[in-house]
Design an enzyme around this catalytic site. Structure first.
Site, PDB file in Angstrom:
ATOM      1  N   LYS A 248     -21.498  70.344  29.223  1.00  0.00           N
ATOM      2  CA  LYS A 248     -20.730  70.574  30.454  1.00  0.00           C
ATOM      3  C   LYS A 248     -20.006  71.927  30.362  1.00  0.00           C
ATOM      4  CE  LYS A 248     -19.586  65.765  31.656  1.00  0.00           C
ATOM      5  NZ  LYS A 248     -20.234  65.736  32.978  1.00  0.00           N
ATOM      6  N   ARG A 322     -26.023  56.008  32.331  1.00  0.00           N
ATOM      7  CA  ARG A 322     -27.102  55.095  32.731  1.00  0.00           C
ATOM      8  C   ARG A 322     -27.925  54.658  31.529  1.00  0.00           C
ATOM      9  NH1 ARG A 322     -29.264  59.610  36.753  1.00  0.00           N
ATOM     10  NH2 ARG A 322     -27.038  60.051  36.639  1.00  0.00           N
TER      11      ARG A 322
HETATM   12  N1  BES Z   1     -19.246  61.145  33.205  1.00  0.00           N
HETATM   13  C1  BES Z   1     -20.033  61.905  34.103  1.00  0.00           C
HETATM   14  C2  BES Z   1     -19.664  61.661  35.564  1.00  0.00           C
HETATM   15  C3  BES Z   1     -18.293  62.084  36.013  1.00  0.00           C
HETATM   16  C4  BES Z   1     -18.114  63.304  36.610  1.00  0.00           C
HETATM   17  C5  BES Z   1     -17.208  61.222  35.904  1.00  0.00           C
HETATM   18  C6  BES Z   1     -16.858  63.677  37.068  1.00  0.00           C
HETATM   19  C7  BES Z   1     -15.966  61.598  36.351  1.00  0.00           C
HETATM   20  C8  BES Z   1     -15.785  62.812  36.937  1.00  0.00           C
HETATM   21  C9  BES Z   1     -21.507  61.585  33.949  1.00  0.00           C
HETATM   22  O1  BES Z   1     -21.904  61.186  32.675  1.00  0.00           O
HETATM   23  C10 BES Z   1     -22.277  62.808  34.288  1.00  0.00           C
HETATM   24  O2  BES Z   1     -22.133  63.764  33.600  1.00  0.00           O
HETATM   25  N2  BES Z   1     -23.055  62.726  35.343  1.00  0.00           N
HETATM   26  C11 BES Z   1     -23.829  63.815  35.813  1.00  0.00           C
HETATM   27  C12 BES Z   1     -25.227  63.320  36.109  1.00  0.00           C
HETATM   28  C13 BES Z   1     -26.207  64.409  36.358  1.00  0.00           C
HETATM   29  C14 BES Z   1     -26.501  65.142  35.064  1.00  0.00           C
HETATM   30  C15 BES Z   1     -27.463  63.800  36.911  1.00  0.00           C
HETATM   31  C16 BES Z   1     -23.170  64.327  37.090  1.00  0.00           C
HETATM   32  O3  BES Z   1     -22.756  63.516  37.905  1.00  0.00           O
HETATM   33  O4  BES Z   1     -23.079  65.541  37.236  1.00  0.00           O
HETATM   34 ZN    ZN Z   2     -22.397  62.881  31.420  1.00  0.00          ZN
END
Ligand code: BES
Ligand code: ZN
Ligand code: ZN
Length: 464
Positions: A248, A322
């Site tokens: 990230k 997931r």
């Molecule tokens: N933990 C994150 C989602 C999240 C984002 C929670 C902001 C709280 C605040 C999750 O694991 C994630 O990174 N999701 C990605 C998925 C994508 C790579 C398909 C996302 O939502 O960007």
């Molecule tokens: Zn994630």
């Protein structure tokens, strides 16, 4: 200390007032209350300095609006916001409860939730001034149940707020063990070696890059032994989500300490089942991992054979939630779950689309969806049902495996459908709390930080 008694204890008093209905107050207050100018406007808080005309030094008159509009959510917000505004100016408070018995449950919750503040980890911690509350009421049981629920919500908020050098997979397992011991629940913590033997590869792969090894926590409560129905609550427990190899951006990454909010809410529920004693069988499944980049991490392109046998091609190691949840869903089915509900901070897409106002709900069951939405209406936690057309799943087709772990658009829906495909024909609901688990501004009754959502709705659902 919050207690329930039938007499005055402290020097300040809070009373309720409707704008269209006269509540009855003790005779000794009638003179001083004649000075009140509060007409009972909703959430209006009047401070009466009694100047020796009462045993109380100060009387706070809280407006509840009209009886026609009145409901438990309005009470929760009015009482919560008044306590939130008073908690750093007074030390002690009596509350005169002349409302309905059932509302004691709300009063208890409002008090606990509005008093909580994450104290941080500081040499000199900030303390809340208001330490003693006495509710003058004959509805002790109802209020105490509300306090139990509010306490559980605060427990959830505390572990969601704590950073990931405190909250590790091991810490989560220790919390679960402590709850199981105190509450007399069955528990098994499946460690890395056992996960390997079982073939829970999806959980193992996400945890591969971390020094903190993954676990799957399994807890059970049997409130209806004569029934075969089992509700499985599955909580996403990513104790830190760096994104892994699909790292990230640095900005805001510190917020990913709360990526175990789903797991925490399931622990919060399990913590109080033996107090509230719902007539339901509950299975809690909590996969806990840390998602880190390192030489041993799982990588984009890897194909994982999940516990179900289905293979998944990893496109993004940041779509890790997931992956840990799908193995838990398969295991829930194997253990005989008849309703499966997962709770997860799953997608930024959901947070962006629904903000902190609604959690996303994706389900293959109209009935279960309705129940969850209705319980949410009762608790003030909102859920918005997402579409679940199978066409969205087209995005997860790949030549390399049965499916891949990310699509191209509609992130919240695709993620939910990914999970639903593992539940197959079992009643399933997925709650995406990415936008609701925390709040940077706080609300009427909550300080900023973790909200504890959807703990109260899950409890409501089990109490039906
Ligand atoms: N933990 C994150 C989602 C999240 C984002 C929670 C902001 C709280 C605040 C999750 O694991 C994630 O990174 N999701 C990605 C998925 C994508 C790579 C398909 C996302 O939502 O960007
Ligand atoms: Zn994630
Ligand atoms: Zn995550």
């Amino acid at each position: 200390m919050i207690g329930v008694n039938d007499t005055k204890m402290y020097s300040n008093l809070l009373i309720f007032k409707f704008n269209n209905f006269e509540l009855e107050y003790p005779a000794e207050l009638s003179e001083i209350l004649s000075f009140s100018e509060n007409i009972g406007e909703y959430k209006e808080l009047e401070i009466l300095n009694t100047l020796g005309r009462s045993e109380y030094r100060k009387i706070f008159v809280l407006g509840l609006g009209s009886t026609e509009e009145f409901n438990s959510i309005r009470l929760l917000k009015a009482l919560g916001s008044s306590i939130k505004s008073l908690k750093n100016t007074i030390k002690e408070l009596d509350i005169y409860d002349n409302l309905h018995e059932d509302l004691g449950y709300i009063i208890g919750q409002a008090l606990e939730m509005s008093l909580y503040k994450f104290k941080g980890i500081k040499q000199n911690e900030d303390k809340v001034l208001l330490q003693n509350i006495n509710i003058i009421s004959s509805y002790k049981d109802s209020i105490n149940n509300g306090l139990i629920v509010g306490n559980a919500v605060n427990y959830v908020r505390q572990i969601v707020n704590l950073p990931s050098n405190y909250v590790t997979p091991k810490f989560m397992a220790q919390q679960a063990e402590a709850i199981a011991k105190d509450e007399n629940l069955d528990i098994a913590v499946i460690d890395k070696y056992k996960l390997e033997q079982m073939g829970m590869n999806s959980i193992l792969y996400v945890g591969k890059g971390s020094l903190h090894s993954p676990r799957l926590i399994v807890m059970q409560y049997f409130g209806d032994p004569s029934s075969k129905n089992i509700t499985a609550l599955i909580g996403k427990g990513v104790t830190f989500d760096s994104g892994g190899i699909t790292l990230k951006p640095g900005k805001g990454m510190e917020r990913m300490v709360s990526d175990m909010a789903g797991a925490a809410s399931v622990l919060g529920v399990m913590k109080i089942l033996n107090h509230l004693k719902p007539k339901k069988n509950v299975l809690a499944l909590i996969p806990v991992v840390e998602n880190m980049p390192s030489g041993s991490s799982y990588k984009p392109g890897d194909v994982i054979t999940t516990y179900s046998g289905k293979t998944v091609q990893v496109i993004s190691t940041d779509a890790e939630g997931r992956l840990i949840l799908c193995d838990a869903i398969t295991y829930a089915k194997e253990l005989g779950a008849t309703n499966i509900i997962d709770i997860a901070t799953l997608t930024g897409s959901c947070a962006q689309f629904l903000g902190g106002i609604n959690a996303g709900l994706l389900s293959n069951s109209d009935e279960l969806s309705k129940e969850i939405i209705n319980c949410g209406t009762e608790t003030g936690e909102n859920f918005w049902r997402l579409p679940h057309n199978s066409e969205y799943l087209e995005q997860l087709k790949t030549d390399s495996a049965d499916l891949k772990n990310t699509g191209t658009s509609c992130g919240a829906i695709v993620a939910g459908l990914f999970l639903q495909s593992f539940a197959e024909d079992v009643n399933f609901a997925h709650l995406d709390i990415a936008g609701c688990a925390g709040s940077s501004s706080g609300s009427d009754i909550f300080e900023s930080g973790a909200t504890g959502m959807p703990t109260r709705t899950l409890i409501q659902l089990l109490m039906k």
